[in-house]
Structures are given as structure tokens and as C-alpha cells.
Design an enzyme around this catalytic site. Sequence first.
Site, PDB file in Angstrom:
ATOM      1  N   SER A 113     104.057 -24.281 -34.334  1.00  0.00           N
ATOM      2  CA  SER A 113     104.110 -24.309 -35.791  1.00  0.00           C
ATOM      3  C   SER A 113     104.838 -25.528 -36.337  1.00  0.00           C
ATOM      4  O   SER A 113     104.463 -26.650 -36.071  1.00  0.00           O
ATOM      5  CB  SER A 113     104.756 -23.014 -36.281  1.00  0.00           C
ATOM      6  OG  SER A 113     104.688 -22.956 -37.661  1.00  0.00           O
ATOM      7  N   HIS A 114     105.924 -25.279 -37.047  1.00  0.00           N
ATOM      8  CA  HIS A 114     106.643 -26.351 -37.732  1.00  0.00           C
ATOM      9  C   HIS A 114     107.631 -27.070 -36.813  1.00  0.00           C
ATOM     10  O   HIS A 114     108.283 -28.006 -37.234  1.00  0.00           O
ATOM     11  CB  HIS A 114     107.404 -25.752 -38.910  1.00  0.00           C
ATOM     12  CG  HIS A 114     108.284 -24.622 -38.490  1.00  0.00           C
ATOM     13  ND1 HIS A 114     107.765 -23.414 -38.088  1.00  0.00           N
ATOM     14  CD2 HIS A 114     109.612 -24.513 -38.346  1.00  0.00           C
ATOM     15  CE1 HIS A 114     108.755 -22.617 -37.734  1.00  0.00           C
ATOM     16  NE2 HIS A 114     109.889 -23.244 -37.878  1.00  0.00           N
ATOM     17  N   ASP A 277     101.981 -27.199 -42.744  1.00  0.00           N
ATOM     18  CA  ASP A 277     102.817 -27.442 -41.569  1.00  0.00           C
ATOM     19  C   ASP A 277     102.003 -27.786 -40.330  1.00  0.00           C
ATOM     20  O   ASP A 277     100.797 -27.999 -40.408  1.00  0.00           O
ATOM     21  CB  ASP A 277     103.704 -26.226 -41.292  1.00  0.00           C
ATOM     22  CG  ASP A 277     102.898 -25.051 -40.783  1.00  0.00           C
ATOM     23  OD1 ASP A 277     101.712 -24.964 -41.144  1.00  0.00           O
ATOM     24  OD2 ASP A 277     103.432 -24.232 -40.023  1.00  0.00           O
ATOM     25  N   ASP A 279     100.671 -26.190 -37.814  1.00  0.00           N
ATOM     26  CA  ASP A 279      99.454 -25.443 -37.486  1.00  0.00           C
ATOM     27  C   ASP A 279      98.698 -24.942 -38.710  1.00  0.00           C
ATOM     28  O   ASP A 279      97.775 -24.142 -38.596  1.00  0.00           O
ATOM     29  CB  ASP A 279      99.768 -24.278 -36.541  1.00  0.00           C
ATOM     30  CG  ASP A 279     100.743 -23.286 -37.138  1.00  0.00           C
ATOM     31  OD1 ASP A 279     101.545 -23.697 -37.990  1.00  0.00           O
ATOM     32  OD2 ASP A 279     100.698 -22.109 -36.770  1.00  0.00           O
ATOM     33  N   ASP A 281      99.495 -23.025 -41.319  1.00  0.00           N
ATOM     34  CA  ASP A 281      99.609 -21.710 -41.950  1.00  0.00           C
ATOM     35  C   ASP A 281     100.667 -21.665 -43.053  1.00  0.00           C
ATOM     36  O   ASP A 281     100.726 -20.716 -43.814  1.00  0.00           O
ATOM     37  CB  ASP A 281      99.840 -20.595 -40.907  1.00  0.00           C
ATOM     38  CG  ASP A 281     101.064 -20.807 -40.049  1.00  0.00           C
ATOM     39  OD1 ASP A 281     101.745 -21.840 -40.221  1.00  0.00           O
ATOM     40  OD2 ASP A 281     101.335 -19.943 -39.193  1.00  0.00           O
ATOM     41  N   ARG A 282     101.508 -22.692 -43.137  1.00  0.00           N
ATOM     42  CA  ARG A 282     102.513 -22.696 -44.204  1.00  0.00           C
ATOM     43  C   ARG A 282     102.065 -23.587 -45.348  1.00  0.00           C
ATOM     44  O   ARG A 282     101.199 -24.443 -45.181  1.00  0.00           O
ATOM     45  CB  ARG A 282     103.843 -23.235 -43.679  1.00  0.00           C
ATOM     46  CG  ARG A 282     104.440 -22.375 -42.597  1.00  0.00           C
ATOM     47  CD  ARG A 282     105.810 -22.886 -42.228  1.00  0.00           C
ATOM     48  NE  ARG A 282     106.428 -22.013 -41.252  1.00  0.00           N
ATOM     49  CZ  ARG A 282     107.723 -21.890 -41.069  1.00  0.00           C
ATOM     50  NH1 ARG A 282     108.551 -22.602 -41.807  1.00  0.00           N
ATOM     51  NH2 ARG A 282     108.208 -21.081 -40.164  1.00  0.00           N
ATOM     52  N   LYS A 376      99.091 -16.112 -42.205  1.00  0.00           N
ATOM     53  CA  LYS A 376      99.352 -16.814 -43.445  1.00  0.00           C
ATOM     54  C   LYS A 376      98.487 -18.063 -43.468  1.00  0.00           C
ATOM     55  O   LYS A 376      98.029 -18.509 -42.415  1.00  0.00           O
ATOM     56  CB  LYS A 376     100.833 -17.124 -43.599  1.00  0.00           C
ATOM     57  CG  LYS A 376     101.482 -17.903 -42.482  1.00  0.00           C
ATOM     58  CD  LYS A 376     102.971 -17.945 -42.736  1.00  0.00           C
ATOM     59  CE  LYS A 376     103.698 -18.779 -41.708  1.00  0.00           C
ATOM     60  NZ  LYS A 376     104.023 -18.019 -40.475  1.00  0.00           N
TER      61      LYS A 376
END
Length: 543
Positions: A113-114, A277, A279, A281-282, A376
Site C-alpha cells: 500500500s502506502h 496511494d 495501490d 485504494d486511498r 476502499k
Amino acid sequence: MSITTVSTTPFSGQRPGTSGLRKKVTVFQQAHYLENFVQSVFDTLGDCSGKTLVVGGDGRFHNRVAVQTILRMAAAHGFARVLVGQGGILSTPAVSCVIRKHDALGGIVLSASHNPGGPDGDFGIKYNIANGGPAPESVTEAIYQRTESIREYRISDAADIDLNRIGAYRIEAMAVEVIDSVADYAELMQQLFDFDAIRKLFAGGFRMCFDGMSAVSGPYAKAIIEGQLGAPAGTVINAEPLEDFGGHHPDPNPVNAAQLIELMAAENAPDFGAASDGDGDRNMIVGRNFQVTPSDSLAVLAAHATLAPGYRAGLKGIARSMPTSQAADRVAEALGIPCFETPTGWKFFGNLLDAGKATLCGEESYGTGSDHIREKDGLWAVLFWLNLLAASGKSVEQLVSEHWARFGRNYYSRHDYEGVDAKGANELMASLRIKLATLPGQDLGHYVVALADDFEYTDPVDGSVSKQQGVRIVMSNGSRIVFRLSGTGTEGATLRVYLERYEADPAHHHLPTQQALYPLILIAEQVAGIAGWTGRAHPTVIT
Ligand code: G16
């Protein structure tokens, strides 16, 4: 081609955290490390003959190597078919979308992710189930138990397939389809939002900047915002996914997306800014010189949801993670729909969405989504905002200020103490837990403590119980301080302190956030002794 069985021994610590197994790349590069985890996932799933698996990741360093290994192992495990994104790339929301659209048994998402990428950065792996969402704790725990006793894994010796070329391949008896990473996702977005209205907005000179942060969202944003919605070329910046995210931290908050924040504060700034982000999703939403907190974003989207075609029928309910501000609760109350409070982690929303109890979900950690998928979804949130801006003709600041005037403002901030000593952080939490019983009724500054507990969640759908999900101190007027340790970091521990103050009076809606929260910041230090336990006088990141 042939399948071999390889002897192995367990690695300790392969327990998935808030969102899958996240470790340093160098940990994943150890022989058998990835294979042990993947075989444990497959063993937990059992017989997969006739089934489809989706595989993709955010393109970070090690992504391609991991994809090829997983394909060879999936073939050895007997999957009938694997759908893999071109170049090994699929954003996390796109994996969820593809699983659902193609009736897959599940999917493997390769992402941290982030967290930063590159050879010295982080890597991660997560299993998503047939509803498209992250596996629930019962499944992740079973996977973990399996990693503790694993003795062998099975893998084909087939050569690498060409991930760059869309098309059909075969490994052993398994079909592999390299698919367009964007197409299924873009098709779903068209069903949810008024693309014609947004096209007109851009045609009328509306200007936007989307920061892809050199991560996975770039290709999606370019195809949809520039390609389908007609925004001028260059609207999407840092659009190419890089293995190390250009050395940046691909976390869309005002600290890490400094370039975007600066641009949005400049004279002649675009009308609308957004970032996603690692991946995809944010999301972060920014108006002209005006930042929207994720908690407010969820509340505003909920209040205006019926402006978007996909939500015209109204919302069934709203769900937010416990530390997320209570702004959405007020909207739910006004709409006469339930608002659910879950532990941190998107996986807790899955049951509520599947059961039709909630339509929109959100978290303070820059995550917003809905029942269209089970993750998300960064770009979805951005398109939702574009739809609201197009339909209302208002600016971001107008929409949010009007929202505060109607519902009151929940001042909100999160203070992170990153990479602190894990022992000290655990002791801080333990000492807070000991104090909990004595806090209710105490005067703290101008506040009186109404409730102090360690959040425990009973899933209203399956009755499963999750304990110790964050210590919360709730004041008699609804203001809150929440303490919890992050479940996504890879170094030491990260203490998160969440601060929230409710202000009904519009005359007090435009204070600087940290100033508005200052009394609560002092109380947090007083109650928890943060500096003493962590050795840090100040947070490393404030969002
Ligand atoms: C993950 C989870 C989110 C969670 C976030 C922060 O996001 O999916 O639900 O809010 O981590 O979790 P923590 O506070 O435990 O670090 P992502 O975007 O990293 O997958």
C-alpha cells in the site's frame, strides 16, 4: 513442464496484519518465504480445481518476480484459470472489481500500500475472498496457522510468461489470461457516475490535478480522467508507476503529497486536487487552498450521494472505523439510516456490505468506498467528488463549509509516532488499559470523561468478536481521544493518536485544526505519557 514438491521449514511471523503480510523486500526475497505463505493460502482454500484466481499488484519492486512464482504455484495447486493484470499491475480496487465481475474464487494482491517501495522498501501480499474483499480474520488466522506448520510446497518449473502482452497463456493445465489492467474497472465507474456531466465540467474549463504519486493509480486516472472524461493532458501528474515510487512515500496525505498541496495553494490553483496511494485504494481530496479530511469527505459524499447515478436510490447505511470522526454519524442520523462503527481495517466492512446493511464506508486513513466492490477505492472517491462538483456547480470549499454549517464541524487530526520502540509502545498501551476504569467522571482540562474503554467489536452479521481494537477516551460532549498501535508498519511500532472535537457553532468553524484540538493534545500527553514511553516529544506525521 512438470510440478515439483519442495521441502521447506516454517518462517516465524507470517501472521497477516491490518491488511495482509507486510515485510521488507529483503525478507520476501529469502528462499521459500513467499512460497511458504502462498502455499499456506492455497492449503487453507483446499481443492481449487475448476476455480479462477486473480493476481496483480501495485507494480512495486519484486512485483513481477512474485507474480511469476504465484502463477507457477497456482498451476501446481490445480486452479483452472488465473487472470493477471498486464505488467503484473492491478490496483487493489481493480482486483476486487475483477474478482466480482469474473466470479473468481479470490485474488492475491501484491502490495504494501502506502509503504515505501524499492529494494530497501516494503513488499506485501494479501488474499481476497470471492466477494472481492480482504479475507476476514478467521481466514487470515487459518493461513497463519498453516504457515507455522508448513513442510512443503508445490510449484511448476514452467518458464516465465510474458506479462507485458495481453493474451492467453498456459502453465501446466492452467489457463493464464493477461488482461487489460484498467478496462473492467473503468466500465464499473461509468455505471456509477455521470460521466456526461463531468465531461461538460471539464469542457467548460474546470481544472484539476490528480497526483498518481508514481504508483499504480496513474494508468487508471489517465485512462478515465484524461481519456474518457476529456480533462487536458497533464491533469494527471506522476502518472507512471515506478518500482520505487520515484523514491517518494506513496501515501496521499498533505505531508507526502506536498507537491499537490503546494500547487493547490498557489495563485491560479486548479479547481480540484486529488491524490491516491501506492495501490490505488486511498484518496486525498483538496480544494483550492482547502484540504478535506477523509472523515469529512465521507460525510459530504454521504450527504449528497443521490446526486450520483449509482446511488440515486439512497444509502442503506454508513460504516466507519472507530477512530474515524463522527461526522458521518450525523449524516446517517439526518438520513434516518444506521451508522456502524467497526475496528480499523477494511476487512471489517465486508460483512456489512454483503448483508446490505451499509452502502458507503470510510476510514480516517484516507480510505473511502462503497458496495460497488469490497475494497476502499481511491479513484472512485475522486470521481464521486467530480460528480458532486459537476452536479452542484459548487466548489470543494463551498460544499464542505455548507456541510459544517448544517451538521456542525468535527475538528479532526491524527498524530503518528512512527518507528518507535515496540516495547515502549506496548507498555504505553498496557498502562492506558490499566487506567481505563478510573477515568470516567474525571475532569480533564475543560472536559469530563464520559467513557473510557478498549474498543471491542461484535460483527452484527456473523457474531465474531474482535477485542483490543483501540483505547478510546470519550468526553461528555462527544470529543474523543483514541490511542492504537498501527497494524501496517514494518519497523518497530507506530503509535497513532486520534483527536476529535465537535463544534456546532458556525462562528467557530474556521480555526486552524491543531489550534482547535490543542486542549485535547495536552490531555493525550497527560493521560498516556507519550513522550516518556516513546522518547518522542512530537509526532513524526500529523494528518
Ligand atoms: C490499511 C487498511 C485500512 C487501515 C490502514 C491503516 O490500509 O486496509 O483499513 O485503516 O491500513 O491501518 P493501521 O492504522 O493499522 O496502520 P492500506 O491502504 O495500508 O491497505
